[in-house]
Design an enzyme around this catalytic site. Structure first.
Site, short mmCIF file in Angstrom:
data_model
loop_
_atom_site.label_atom_id
_atom_site.label_comp_id
_atom_site.label_asym_id
_atom_site.label_seq_id
_atom_site.Cartn_x
_atom_site.Cartn_y
_atom_site.Cartn_z
N GLY A 40 0.74 -1.22 -0.04
CA GLY A 40 -0.16 0.12 0.04
C GLY A 40 0.90 1.23 0.08
O GLY A 40 0.21 2.20 -0.31
N CYS A 249 -27.69 -9.30 -15.47
CA CYS A 249 -27.33 -8.77 -16.91
C CYS A 249 -28.23 -9.47 -17.96
O CYS A 249 -28.85 -10.42 -17.91
CB CYS A 249 -25.79 -9.67 -17.10
N CYS A 252 -26.69 -12.21 -20.34
CA CYS A 252 -25.86 -13.53 -19.73
C CYS A 252 -26.87 -14.10 -18.29
O CYS A 252 -26.64 -15.24 -17.89
CB CYS A 252 -24.48 -13.48 -19.45
N CYS A 274 -23.09 -7.17 -18.42
CA CYS A 274 -21.77 -7.04 -17.71
C CYS A 274 -20.73 -6.08 -18.30
O CYS A 274 -20.76 -5.91 -19.51
CB CYS A 274 -21.35 -8.26 -18.12
N CYS A 280 -18.90 -11.83 -19.50
CA CYS A 280 -20.35 -12.27 -20.23
C CYS A 280 -20.25 -13.21 -21.37
O CYS A 280 -21.15 -14.03 -21.35
CB CYS A 280 -20.78 -11.08 -20.71
ZN LIG Z 1 -23.40 -10.72 -18.74
#
Ligand SMILES: [Zn+2]
Lengths: 294, 262
Positions: A40, A249, A252, A274, A280
């Site tokens: 970090g 989505c 999909c 997506c 996807c």
């Molecule tokens: Zn998708």
């Protein structure tokens, strides 16, 4: 091959593997190793001119160039997609300067350079995720002085990060920061996860892959080593939450992913799909169907 | 004043000097500050009073001399021996610093509530509702309307900004507050109201304070004891009423007579 292309091939052929000379790569690798040793922490490095302007991922490109080897397989995404102009040009750059194989399949890539997303497919040990970072300093919002932010990091004076979240709640009733949502890495450094949606923050936590961040213009590299604890900042009475989407989505049917709004026609038609195009496509290939496909 | 007899000093400054190259900032200043005491440091610009304030508030490393401060655990700590982390922690918990220009002490790009709440968050408070409640309470104590809690200081008048800066400093319950011309740049009527408010807060909270001012009226209203500075040195010190009513040094006599003529 046109005359122009032949000329370009020749120019590129005079460059070293992955464009950067070996000395520069060693310098960048030292910065990366220091970043891994101090998770970090922003490590300064001597950012080089790249054959693309700042703002087009020069920090990420330099990190990738420093770590890539002939046996690597590279994936490049921009906002989750492999086929945007920016992703294509970076992928071609490495194809030309290294000759390595490229892929769009998350699981098959050894290095994934990304802007704005972490892939939906869980990463595996041995994979490296390279983020392109525009502004690496999470304290910049309230403290523009570089000397002061360095001291604040050194002394762990991070109260000001909560001032930012306080302002969000005071103004919007909830923490409205949705991108570049600050995290604390391994209980020590407050870090900017780059402009990824906060949806992806939980994926950074104890991720088996190595996460590297390169900011070209700001000349900073930082790292989150595999399995590192990454906690999103919040308040006890306003705990961190990821974005939720009302519907899955449209292509999909995935319900637990980050979605982008897409305009489908010129009559205001739109759908949510997506943002991770590989995820996807893979799901659609597997036979998953969304309401648009039904 | 009898508190000197009972309590050990909160701050002890001994033979403090500060040079800017060849130029003298302040020279050979010594004083003790007792718990609950307000000390005014009075002088014209260039007298060294601001240099002194910056040294004793650990914002400036003095060239010579010692500054000891009684920590909350009771031990006397040499301020020059503090680490950077300890010094900054002290500044945002046990001390306050009120600047003449509120913009130097406020975050102008966040709301009044966030300005007051920042120190609480800096010391680890993580409950939004309670932070806001405390900020709201403090805005009330400095006479800023509750409906202004989400407004930025840029929308406030000069007097309100100064009161906001005071609330921002006092929210962590500091024991010592440094003030640099706290009423400077304000209209006379606004000054009077601010002084009343400050005096009330100092009394209620039992605060110790070191107030730098060129304004003898500020010294009169706020402080029990005062030091008069000229050319980097303290030329007169004593109980405020005594110094103002019966000044001994010719320069102090001049200062006092100049305001009485107005
Ligand atoms: Zn998708």
């Amino acid at each position: 091959m046109t005359h122009l292309d032949a000329g370009r091939e020749e120019v590129i052929a005079t460059y070293n593997f992955a464009y950067l000379d070996e000395q520069t790569k060693r310098m960048i690798r030292r910065a990366i190793l220091k970043g891994i040793a101090v998770p970090g922490y922003q490590v300064p490095f001597a950012s080089r001119e790249m054959p693309m302007p700042y703002g087009w991922g020069t920090g990420g490109v330099q990190v990738t160039a420093a770590i890539i080897g002939p046996d690597d397989r590279l994936k490049v995404i921009d906002q989750g997609a492999d086929d945007t102009t920016n992703a294509i040009s970076i992928r071609k750059f490495f194809e030309r300067t290294t000759g390595v194989e490229t892929t769009t399949v998350t699981a098959q890539a050894s290095i994934i350079q990304t802007r704005h997303r972490i892939p939906e497919t869980p990463l595996a040990p041995g994979q490296v995720l390279v983020f392109q970072v525009p502004i690496p300093e999470p304290l910049r919002f309230l403290e523009p002085r570089e000397t002061e932010t360095r001291t604040m990091h050194a002394l762990e004076e991070y109260g000001v990060m909560h001032v930012k979240l306080y302002e969000d709640i005071a103004r919007h009733g909830h923490i409205a920061t949705t991108y570049a949502y600050p995290v604390k890495v391994e209980g020590r450094y407050v870090t900017d996860p780059s402009p990824t949606p906060k949806f992806d923050n939980p994926k950074m936590h104890r991720n088996p892959a190595l996460q590297l961040f390169g900011a070209g213009r700001e000349m900073r590299i930082y790292a989150i080593p595999p399995w590192t604890e990454v906690v999103s900042l919040d308040f006890e009475d306003h705990p961190f939450e990821v974005q939720a989407f009302e519907r899955p989505c449209a292509l999909c049917g995935a319900a637990d992913v980050f979605l982008d709004e897409v305009i489908t026609d010129d009559r205001g038609g739109r759908m949510f799909v997506c943002s991770d195009t590989d995820h996807c496509n893979t799901r659609q290939d597997q036979g998953h169907v969304g309401e648009q496909q039904g | 004043m009898t508190m000197q007899d009972n309590d050990p000093p909160l701050m002890r400054v001994s033979k403090l000097s500060h040079m800017y190259g060849d130029r003298i900032g302040c020279r050979d200043v010594s004083f003790d500050l007792y718990p609950g005491e307000v000390l005014a440091v009075v002088g014209e610009s260039g007298s060294g009073k601001t240099t002194l304030l910056n040294c004793v508030s650990a914002r400036l490393q003095s060239s010579a001399g010692t500054i000891s401060y009684r920590m909350r655990d009771g031990r006397m700590q040499d301020l020059n021996a503090l680490s950077e982390a300890e010094r900054r922690f002290l500044m945002r918990t046990d001390w306050g610093f009120v600047h003449q220009n509120p913009a130097d002490g406020l975050r102008m790009n966040v709301s009044a509530g966030a300005n007051v709440g920042e120190r609480l968050m800096a010391v680890g408070q993580r409950h939004y509702g309670r932070i806001r409640e405390t900020a709201d309470d403090w805005l009330g104590r400095v006479e800023i309307g509750h409906d202004r809690i989400d407004d930025r200081p840029g929308t406030f008048s000069g007097g309100m900004r100064q009161r906001l800066q005071i609330a921002r400093n006092l929210v962590t319950g500091p024991r010592l507050v440094f003030m640099d011309e706290p009423t400077g740049g304000l209209d006379v009527s606004v000054q009077a109201r601010l002084l009343d408010l400050l005096r009330g807060l100092v009394d209620d909270l039992g605060l110790s304070a070191i107030v730098v001012t060129h304004d003898l009226a500020v010294a009169r209203l706020l402080s029990q004891r005062m030091m008069v500075m000229k050319d980097g040195q303290v030329i007169e010190t004593g109980l405020t009423d005594r110094v103002l009513d019966d000044p001994q040094a010719p320069y102090t006599q001049l200062l006092v007579s100049s305001i009485l003529q107005v």
